[in-house]
Design a protein around this motif. Structure first.
Motif, PDB file in Angstrom:
ATOM      1  N   GLY A 136      47.437  31.926  53.506  1.00  0.00           N
ATOM      2  CA  GLY A 136      47.955  31.153  54.622  1.00  0.00           C
ATOM      3  C   GLY A 136      49.463  31.059  54.636  1.00  0.00           C
ATOM      4  O   GLY A 136      50.037  30.043  55.032  1.00  0.00           O
ATOM      5  N   GLY A 137      50.133  32.114  54.168  1.00  0.00           N
ATOM      6  CA  GLY A 137      51.586  32.117  54.126  1.00  0.00           C
ATOM      7  C   GLY A 137      52.173  31.459  52.890  1.00  0.00           C
ATOM      8  O   GLY A 137      53.382  31.521  52.665  1.00  0.00           O
ATOM      9  N   GLN A 138      51.332  30.820  52.070  1.00  0.00           N
ATOM     10  CA  GLN A 138      51.792  30.173  50.843  1.00  0.00           C
ATOM     11  C   GLN A 138      51.756  31.174  49.687  1.00  0.00           C
ATOM     12  O   GLN A 138      50.695  31.696  49.363  1.00  0.00           O
ATOM     13  CB  GLN A 138      50.902  28.975  50.503  1.00  0.00           C
ATOM     14  N   PRO A 139      52.890  31.464  49.059  1.00  0.00           N
ATOM     15  CA  PRO A 139      52.880  32.409  47.934  1.00  0.00           C
ATOM     16  C   PRO A 139      52.296  31.785  46.666  1.00  0.00           C
ATOM     17  O   PRO A 139      52.483  30.597  46.402  1.00  0.00           O
ATOM     18  CB  PRO A 139      54.359  32.758  47.747  1.00  0.00           C
ATOM     19  N   TYR A 140      51.596  32.609  45.913  1.00  0.00           N
ATOM     20  CA  TYR A 140      51.051  32.216  44.611  1.00  0.00           C
ATOM     21  C   TYR A 140      51.347  33.323  43.608  1.00  0.00           C
ATOM     22  O   TYR A 140      51.575  34.478  43.982  1.00  0.00           O
ATOM     23  CB  TYR A 140      49.529  32.018  44.683  1.00  0.00           C
ATOM     24  N   CYS A 141      51.316  32.973  42.334  1.00  0.00           N
ATOM     25  CA  CYS A 141      51.465  33.979  41.292  1.00  0.00           C
ATOM     26  C   CYS A 141      50.692  33.549  40.052  1.00  0.00           C
ATOM     27  O   CYS A 141      50.239  32.404  39.950  1.00  0.00           O
ATOM     28  CB  CYS A 141      52.937  34.207  40.948  1.00  0.00           C
ATOM     29  N   HIS A 142      50.510  34.493  39.119  1.00  0.00           N
ATOM     30  CA  HIS A 142      49.843  34.237  37.850  1.00  0.00           C
ATOM     31  C   HIS A 142      50.774  34.578  36.699  1.00  0.00           C
ATOM     32  O   HIS A 142      51.574  35.503  36.783  1.00  0.00           O
ATOM     33  CB  HIS A 142      48.592  35.127  37.679  1.00  0.00           C
ATOM     34  N   VAL A 143      50.620  33.871  35.596  1.00  0.00           N
ATOM     35  CA  VAL A 143      51.257  34.292  34.356  1.00  0.00           C
ATOM     36  C   VAL A 143      50.657  35.647  33.958  1.00  0.00           C
ATOM     37  O   VAL A 143      49.439  35.797  33.922  1.00  0.00           O
ATOM     38  CB  VAL A 143      51.011  33.261  33.233  1.00  0.00           C
ATOM     39  N   PRO A 144      51.471  36.659  33.682  1.00  0.00           N
ATOM     40  CA  PRO A 144      50.930  37.978  33.321  1.00  0.00           C
ATOM     41  C   PRO A 144      50.203  37.952  31.980  1.00  0.00           C
ATOM     42  O   PRO A 144      50.555  37.177  31.077  1.00  0.00           O
ATOM     43  CB  PRO A 144      52.176  38.867  33.241  1.00  0.00           C
ATOM     44  N   ALA A 145      49.214  38.822  31.843  1.00  0.00           N
ATOM     45  CA  ALA A 145      48.465  38.921  30.595  1.00  0.00           C
ATOM     46  C   ALA A 145      49.372  39.276  29.430  1.00  0.00           C
ATOM     47  O   ALA A 145      49.172  38.818  28.303  1.00  0.00           O
ATOM     48  CB  ALA A 145      47.354  39.962  30.738  1.00  0.00           C
ATOM     49  N   SER A 146      50.397  40.090  29.690  1.00  0.00           N
ATOM     50  CA  SER A 146      51.297  40.493  28.609  1.00  0.00           C
ATOM     51  C   SER A 146      52.057  39.311  28.036  1.00  0.00           C
ATOM     52  O   SER A 146      52.336  39.255  26.835  1.00  0.00           O
ATOM     53  CB  SER A 146      52.286  41.549  29.114  1.00  0.00           C
ATOM     54  N   LEU A 147      52.398  38.332  28.886  1.00  0.00           N
ATOM     55  CA  LEU A 147      53.108  37.149  28.407  1.00  0.00           C
ATOM     56  C   LEU A 147      52.188  36.288  27.549  1.00  0.00           C
ATOM     57  O   LEU A 147      52.603  35.748  26.513  1.00  0.00           O
ATOM     58  CB  LEU A 147      53.645  36.345  29.592  1.00  0.00           C
TER      59      LEU A 147
END
Length: 393
Positions: free
Chosen positions: A329-340
C-alpha cells in the motif's frame, strides 16, 4: 517437464537471466538482497545452487505489483504439529489444492513443504489469490485437525495446536492491510465453525484494535511454557482449548521470514544466551528478530522469526549487502538480511568458543515467494513442491 523448464521459460519471458553454480558438497545458503530466487537442488550426487536475478539488479527492489498474476496474491505459511509422517503432511497440503471430489482449486498452489523431524513441525507454503485463500486454508486445516492429535505431539519446538499457526501475508500491492486482516478473522471463525472444538487467538492486523504481535500473544497464551495450561487460556474465537485440537494462532501482517543458524554445541544454555542477545527486545539486538534456542540434530539451533520493519534499513550489513525490501500500500518494509543474523550469531558464539555449523532460510523472501507463485500459477502447477524435486531450504 521439470522445474528448470518452467523457471527458464518464466525468466526468458520476463527478460531475466540466471546462473548455475555447481557444488560437490552442501554449501551454506545465505540469500543475498536483491536476488529474486535462490535455492539448493540435488541431482544425483551433485548439489546445485540456482540464483536468479534480473538485470539491472535494482528491479529486484520494485514493489510487488509488477505483474497481473501477482497483484492479488497472498501467502499462508501454515504451521502444523507433525513432520515425521510426511505422507500425512502432504495429504494436508493437497487438501488446500483440491475439493472433496478431487477438482483443483483455481489460483492456488503449494510452493513448499518444510518438515523438521526434531521439531515435529511442518510449514506448508500456500499461495493463492485473496479471493481463494480462505477456502484453501480452511480445507487444509480441516484435514490437519482430522489427522493430528496435539495431545500426542512429541517434539522440541513449542506448540499448542494441531494447526499451530495460520499467518496470512500480502504478496501483491493491490492486497491491502484490511483485506488480509478480514481474511484472517474469517479463517479463525470458519475453523471454529467447521471443526467443532477448535479455538483460536488473533494477532497482528487481525487483532483489532490492539494489533498485538505474535510473540506477545504467544506469551499471553502460555505458548512458550513446556506444558501450557489449556484451562487457563481465554481464546479470542471458539471454546476453551482442548485436545486433540489445542489452540491455533491466526493473524495477518507483512511477510515474516525464518532464518535458522546452527551452532556447534549441545549446550542449550549457550544457545539461550545467544538468543537473548540477538532478540529485538534486548539493547543491541537485531530489529524485528524474535529468537528461540532449541536442541536440534545433535547441536543447538538459533531459530529466528525475522519480522518486517517499516521504512528502510536501520544499520549496515556485512560487505554492504542490501536489505530485502518491498512495499504494501505504498508503505516500504524491509528485513534484516540472513547474512547479518549469521554474522551476529557467529560473533556471539565465538566469544564462548563455539563455532557455527550452518545457516538456512526456511522458505522464501517475499519476492521469491511471489516470483515462484507466478511461475506455478501461470503454468498451472498445483503441487509445486514436487516439481522442485529435492530443493533444500
Amino acid at each position: 517437464m521439470n522445474l528448470m523448464f518452467y523457471l527458464e521459460k518464466y525468466l526468458l519471458e520476463h527478460g531475466l537471466s540466471f546462473m548455475v553454480i555447481v557444488f560437490v558438497s552442501v554449501p551454506i545458503l545465505l540469500v543475498r538482497g536483491g536476488i529474486l530466487f535462490s535455492a539448493l537442488s540435488c541431482f544425483g550426487s551433485h548439489w546445485f545452487m540456482f540464483t536468479f536475478c534480473p538485470f539491472p539488479t535494482t528491479r529486484c527492489t520494485r514493489d510487488m505489483s509488477s505483474s497481473s498474476v501477482g497483484r492479488r496474491l497472498v501467502a499462508c505459511l501454515l504451521n502444523v504439529s507433525e513432520a515425521r509422517r510426511k505422507e500425512l503432511v502432504e495429504t494436508v497440503a493437497r487438501a488446500a489444492l483440491y475439493n472433496n471430489t478431487g477438482v483443483r482449486r483455481e489460483g492456488t498452489t503449494v510452493l513448499n513443504i518444510f518438515n523438521d523431524h526434531d521439531y515435529n513441525r511442518s510449514v506448508i507454503t500456500i499461495v493463492a489469490t485473496i479471493d481463494s485463500i480462505r477456502e484453501a486454508v480452511l480445507s487444509a486445516c480441516e484435514k490437519a485437525c482430522a489427522l493430528i492429535d496435539v495431545g500426542a505431539h512429541n517434539g522440541v519446538h513449542p506448540c499448542m495446536g494441531a494447526v499451530d499457526l495460520i499467518p496470512i501475508y500480502p504478496l501483491g500491492e493491490e492486497v491491502g492491510v484490511e483485506d488480509c486482516a478480514e481474511e484472517a478473522r474469517a479463517v479463525a471463525q470458519g475453523l471454529t465453525e467447521r471443526v467443532r472444538g477448535t479455538s483460536a487467538f488473533l494477532f497482528g492486523w487481525a487483532d483489532s484494535p490492539l494489533q498485538r504481535g505474535l510473540a506477545q500473544r504467544r506469551r499471553e497464551m502460555g505458548w512458550f511454557k513446556k506444558t501450557p495450561d489449556l484451562q487457563a487460556i481465554r481464546p479470542d474465537v471458539g471454546p476453551q482449548p482442548q485436545n486433540p485440537f489445542g489452540l491455533t494462532g491466526v493473524g495477518a501482517g507483512p511477510y515474516v521470514m525464518n532464518c535458522n543458524v546452527t551452532i556447534d554445541t549441545q549446550d542449550v544454555a549457550v544457545g539461550r544466551s545467544i538468543a537473548a542477545a540477538l532478540r529485538e527486545s534486548t539493547p543491541g539486538g537485531l530489529p524485528g528478530v524474535q529468537v528461540l534456542a532449541l536442541p536440534h540434530d545433535g547441536a543447538v539451533e538459533i531459530a529466528c522469526n525475522v519480522e518486517s520493519l517499516k521504512g528502510g534499513p536501520t544499520g549496515p550489513t556485512p560487505a554492504g549487502e542490501p536489505w530485502p525490501c518491498f512495499s504494501i500500500g505504498g508503505q516500504p518494509y524491509c528485513h534484516v538480511p540472513a547474512s547479518l543474523i549469521a554474522a551476529r550469531v557467529a560473533e556471539l558464539a565465538g566469544r564462548q568458543g563455539v563455532g557455527v555449523k550452518g545457516t538456512a532460510l526456511v522458505g522464501f523472501t517475499p519476492h521469491e515467494c511471489r516470483g515462484l507463485a507466478e511461475v506455478a500459477l501461470s503454468q498451472r502447477i498445483a503441487e509445486f513442491w514436487k516439481e522442485r524435486g529435492n530443493i533444500r531450504m
